[in-house]
Motif scaffolding. Sequence first.
Motif, PDB file in Angstrom:
ATOM      1  N   LYS A   1       0.839  -1.209   0.000  1.00  0.00           N
ATOM      2  CA  LYS A   1       0.000   0.000   0.000  1.00  0.00           C
ATOM      3  C   LYS A   1       0.869   1.252   0.000  1.00  0.00           C
ATOM      4  N   LEU A   2       1.941   1.232   0.819  1.00  0.00           N
ATOM      5  CA  LEU A   2       2.792   2.417   0.935  1.00  0.00           C
ATOM      6  C   LEU A   2       3.575   2.671  -0.344  1.00  0.00           C
ATOM      7  N   LEU A   3       3.963   1.580  -1.024  1.00  0.00           N
ATOM      8  CA  LEU A   3       4.809   1.717  -2.218  1.00  0.00           C
ATOM      9  C   LEU A   3       3.985   1.671  -3.502  1.00  0.00           C
ATOM     10  N   ASP A   4       2.693   1.489  -3.302  1.00  0.00           N
ATOM     11  CA  ASP A   4       1.796   1.412  -4.460  1.00  0.00           C
ATOM     12  C   ASP A   4       2.260   0.339  -5.437  1.00  0.00           C
ATOM     13  N   SER A   5       2.421  -0.877  -4.896  1.00  0.00           N
ATOM     14  CA  SER A   5       2.902  -1.990  -5.725  1.00  0.00           C
ATOM     15  C   SER A   5       2.116  -3.234  -5.337  1.00  0.00           C
ATOM     16  N   GLY A   6       2.405  -4.338  -5.989  1.00  0.00           N
ATOM     17  CA  GLY A   6       1.820  -5.602  -5.580  1.00  0.00           C
ATOM     18  C   GLY A   6       2.678  -6.219  -4.488  1.00  0.00           C
ATOM     19  N   ALA A   7       2.046  -6.960  -3.545  1.00  0.00           N
ATOM     20  CA  ALA A   7       2.786  -7.562  -2.441  1.00  0.00           C
ATOM     21  C   ALA A   7       3.833  -8.535  -2.960  1.00  0.00           C
ATOM     22  N   ASP A   8       3.585  -9.160  -4.091  1.00  0.00           N
ATOM     23  CA  ASP A   8       4.533 -10.161  -4.597  1.00  0.00           C
ATOM     24  C   ASP A   8       5.674  -9.526  -5.403  1.00  0.00           C
ATOM     25  N   GLU A   9       5.689  -8.205  -5.466  1.00  0.00           N
ATOM     26  CA  GLU A   9       6.782  -7.526  -6.190  1.00  0.00           C
ATOM     27  C   GLU A   9       7.842  -7.018  -5.214  1.00  0.00           C
ATOM     28  N   LEU A  10       7.716  -7.387  -3.921  1.00  0.00           N
ATOM     29  CA  LEU A  10       8.567  -6.775  -2.895  1.00  0.00           C
ATOM     30  C   LEU A  10       9.565  -7.772  -2.307  1.00  0.00           C
ATOM     31  N   GLU A  11      10.645  -7.189  -1.739  1.00  0.00           N
ATOM     32  CA  GLU A  11      11.594  -8.014  -0.984  1.00  0.00           C
ATOM     33  C   GLU A  11      12.070  -7.200   0.215  1.00  0.00           C
ATOM     34  N   ILE A  12      12.575  -7.938   1.243  1.00  0.00           N
ATOM     35  CA  ILE A  12      13.090  -7.260   2.439  1.00  0.00           C
ATOM     36  C   ILE A  12      14.610  -7.351   2.396  1.00  0.00           C
ATOM     37  N   THR A  13      15.266  -6.223   2.553  1.00  0.00           N
ATOM     38  CA  THR A  13      16.720  -6.260   2.643  1.00  0.00           C
ATOM     39  C   THR A  13      17.192  -5.095   3.491  1.00  0.00           C
ATOM     40  N   ASP A  14      18.120  -5.402   4.411  1.00  0.00           N
ATOM     41  CA  ASP A  14      18.779  -4.375   5.208  1.00  0.00           C
ATOM     42  C   ASP A  14      17.787  -3.479   5.953  1.00  0.00           C
ATOM     43  N   GLY A  15      16.754  -4.083   6.513  1.00  0.00           N
ATOM     44  CA  GLY A  15      15.810  -3.323   7.326  1.00  0.00           C
ATOM     45  C   GLY A  15      14.794  -2.521   6.519  1.00  0.00           C
ATOM     46  N   ARG A  16      14.753  -2.743   5.218  1.00  0.00           N
ATOM     47  CA  ARG A  16      13.814  -1.998   4.367  1.00  0.00           C
ATOM     48  C   ARG A  16      13.060  -2.963   3.467  1.00  0.00           C
ATOM     49  N   VAL A  17      11.865  -2.507   3.050  1.00  0.00           N
ATOM     50  CA  VAL A  17      11.122  -3.249   2.034  1.00  0.00           C
ATOM     51  C   VAL A  17      11.292  -2.469   0.731  1.00  0.00           C
TER      52      VAL A  17
END
Lengths: 762, 287
Positions: free
Chosen positions: A544-560
Amino acid sequence: MTVSVGRSVVRQDADPKVRGQAVFGVDFELSGSLHAVLVRSPIASGRIRSVETSSAAAVPGVRLVATAADAPRILSGLALADQPLFAGDVVRYEGEPIAAVVADTVTIARAAAARVVVDIEPLPVVASLSAAVAPGAPLVHADWSTYRPSPGLPDWPRHDNVVGEMRFDSGGVDDVFSTADVVIEDVYTADRQYQAYLEPKSATAVYEAGRYTIHAAHQYHFNVRDRTAAALGILPSRVRVIGHHMGGGFGAKLDVGLEPYAALLARLAGAPVKMVNDRVEDLLSCNSRENAIIRVRSGVTRNGRILAREFLVDMDAGAYAGDTVFLTSIALFVAEGPYSVDRTRVVARALYTNTAPTGAFRGVSGTYLYFALERHTDNLANALGMDRRDFRIRNAIDAGHTMLNGQVLEDSDLLRAAFDAIDEVAPWETLGRGPNRGVGIAATVWLTNPMPGAVTLRLEPDGSLGVVTGAAEIGTGAVALGVRQVAAEELGIDPDLVVLTMPDTDAHAYDGGAQGSRTTHIVGRAVQHAAAGLRERIFGQAAKLLDSGADELEITDGRVRMVSDPQRTVTLGQVAGAAMFDGGPIISSGSYATPAPKHDPDAATGLLFATFPTPTYHVHVAEVEVDPVTGRVTVLRYLVAQEVGRAINPAGVMGQIQGGVTQGLGYALWETLQIGDDGRYRQRSLEAYKLPIALDVPRVEAILLEHPADAGPYGAKGVAEPPIVPVAAAIANAVADATGGSIVRLPITPDDVLNALESSKE
Amino acid sequence: MEFTSAASVEEATALLVEYGTAAQILAGGTDVMLQQARGEISAGVLIHIGRIPGLVGITGNGSVRIGPLTTHRSLARSRLVLMTAPALAEAAATVGGWQTQAVGTIGGNVCNASPAADTAAPLLVAGASFELTGPRGTRTVVGDSFFIGRRQTARATDEILTAIVLPHHPERTGDAYLKVGRRSAMEVAVVGLAARLTLDVDGTVEGARIAACSVAPTPMRIAEAEEILQGSRMESEAIAAAGEALTRAVSPIDDARATAAYRTRVLPGLLARALGVAAARAERGVG
């Protein structure tokens, strides 16, 4: 690449512990707390004629004196309900609680306790294993047949002073013995070992609104809850146990100690009650590792095949069943050891004696069972004129080995890798050369305890990760390093951002306690289950915050971030903050317990502990020198090859190996609680009870074998318990090699060494 | 229990006279405080002597004078002791752990007169004498007469030990102290053995002294073994005969630390080892 797993991260609790800021069980005190001490039996066996408490009660500052008359008339126990809180009619061991004094200060309580007059008519003492099963032996428990197992356990074969008996027979054993080329029979004995943790047992309790709250420094808080409830005859939900930092336990703090007494006395006194053992009573009353007699007989062919084995074990349970009755099952898993044997018979008995009840100690029973098995294995090789290492490798189990319980060890060929790994560092034929020097080798299969664990993860707006769990940090780093690093890895964050809780049985789901190397493995798996759910919520919110699909995201170094556009990111803290008023706090829970491996539950009778889950494989090699004048043993080199699956924290694992070996050296060479004919210990202080000191212990050379399988979090299996298991075996084999004589008992005394040297000259 | 601290030897002896058998002298406290805690003694008054000037330190000019408040740690590191009686330094270095050595004193060790007192055997082979001061003045007791029974010394209840004196150290003399314990440190001696040899230029034993602890109610000299070695050239037969004499002279007990049989069994080999070290030191002129 990992951010946390496999790194020797520093412990968060190290600094406060070094500075003396950490609050341990003995340090914890509630305001307005009273202090209680126990009045313990001075003799091992007797009938109580009277307990005179009035002069103690009259001491200024004494609030009350309690006896069996003030406690519920209930028997309870971990396996068998055979133990009262206070001895009422008979005393069965030196140190058995008879009364308790509650006073304003410890000093007053101790002084008043000395004024409780206990009149006991001495009865015959069952002081040894042989006395317990001698014809016409006095019964330690005249009413044994009326006892019932603790709730949830089926009963098992027991009679008279035999409180537990496990029997296995593969059939045809005697026939095969008669066809063997060589038959060797050996008898071994092992003394008791005191866990000798730094912090003596303690408990603080308060009774409030019909519930007991117990502050404990304990390995297994849910067991304290359940066992206290059983001893007091109430529901477990009426007891809350809160954990504090603990100064070691090594198994002695798995069953209840002072907690039920503190709880009862807090109710009777109407105020918080604190209890701390002094060192002498802690040593005399501790549930130490049991003494045992092991008879091993094998029939082998001339070319070294083991045709038949008989493995007969008597273990000393002491005056109450405790958890030693469970340990008879361990004999089933050690009778063959990591070697192939065609036909086997195993009988393991736990016997009542008039001595302090024994119990769990790191590497339960395995230390002396492997001592007997591996000394015997040396004797078999020597009798056949075969090299002791070659004989072992020739008979070593292969992948797919079936244990006596029908359980198949899929990965048991890992044992061979352990033999090879040591030989690369220290070739076998180069060790133990020179006068008075010797080399010993021992191999072991050991388990990872399967008990359940659970965790709730909380992602906080400041970017930290709360790990809410009832798992106990016993000092090994299993929580402080293992669980923390797994959690950090799962979210790709710095381990310093992980916040751990202290156990609280009201707040946390069940945890099976710090035992059997289980915590990192089991709770780590629970963390992984919880993290999967946590990530799902994080991605949903971040999308929601990045205006993207949930499956387009990854977590790295404390950030999504977006996989396709790494510049579009949001911090984990921002995600948690946004979620707070959009669905609520981000939390997720997970549970795990090792599924029981497939096995035959009817393989043996009296088998209370039916499987050997998540096995690991170990080879130890010791090089020693003996002093022909004094009989002293110097350990020159000590090598360990240990299958760990995956070392979550290599420094932590190495620490466990150095510590386990050190404790094993103490067991092999110095530590003993000898029992006199009167049933009392001969070693009655830490001056007489010899723990190893730094000068006596070599730097252990450890090789970690990593074969990350799917079993543990990132492959991690249990690591903390196994390093003690083969130590006495390896040392005894090395001393036997150095002296050319026979070593048949633990600990190995200087006299034993001189006798072995002399016998080899004859 | 009362506590009082004496400022001088005179004040300490006056307090000893005043309190009689209720008094207990306190120096480093490594024995006294444990014995009090265990109820083995029940002192009415602890008389602390740690602040009395002149009772600490090691001085030498021919003979060596050791103040009774000298700690084990100081003894173990004293150049003078290492040059003249290394066995005493070796013994001091094996008392308990470093914490005990840092506060425990040689005066306390000998006056406590444990059968296992580490410093006693090297003092006996050095021919030490003990200076005792009381209301009647100062007297000197020669080593062999100082230890008179289990935890008993020649010190009267109104006396304090004011010095230990090691006589002039002859040429070509060496000593050694060997201690048997289960561990490498933090041990009460299962057996302790001190040997001192003075050798002629051709290797003949001019003087031999042997003493042992933890083998009898008191630390003791073993005259029978000394006589066998005297005049010998350390032949293996002489060493073996001395070892046998040693085992006959002692009367060890069984306790939680070791059996009497074990204590006896290790003595001949231990003696041979100690004599080897002492002889090497004698040849080098050290100790």
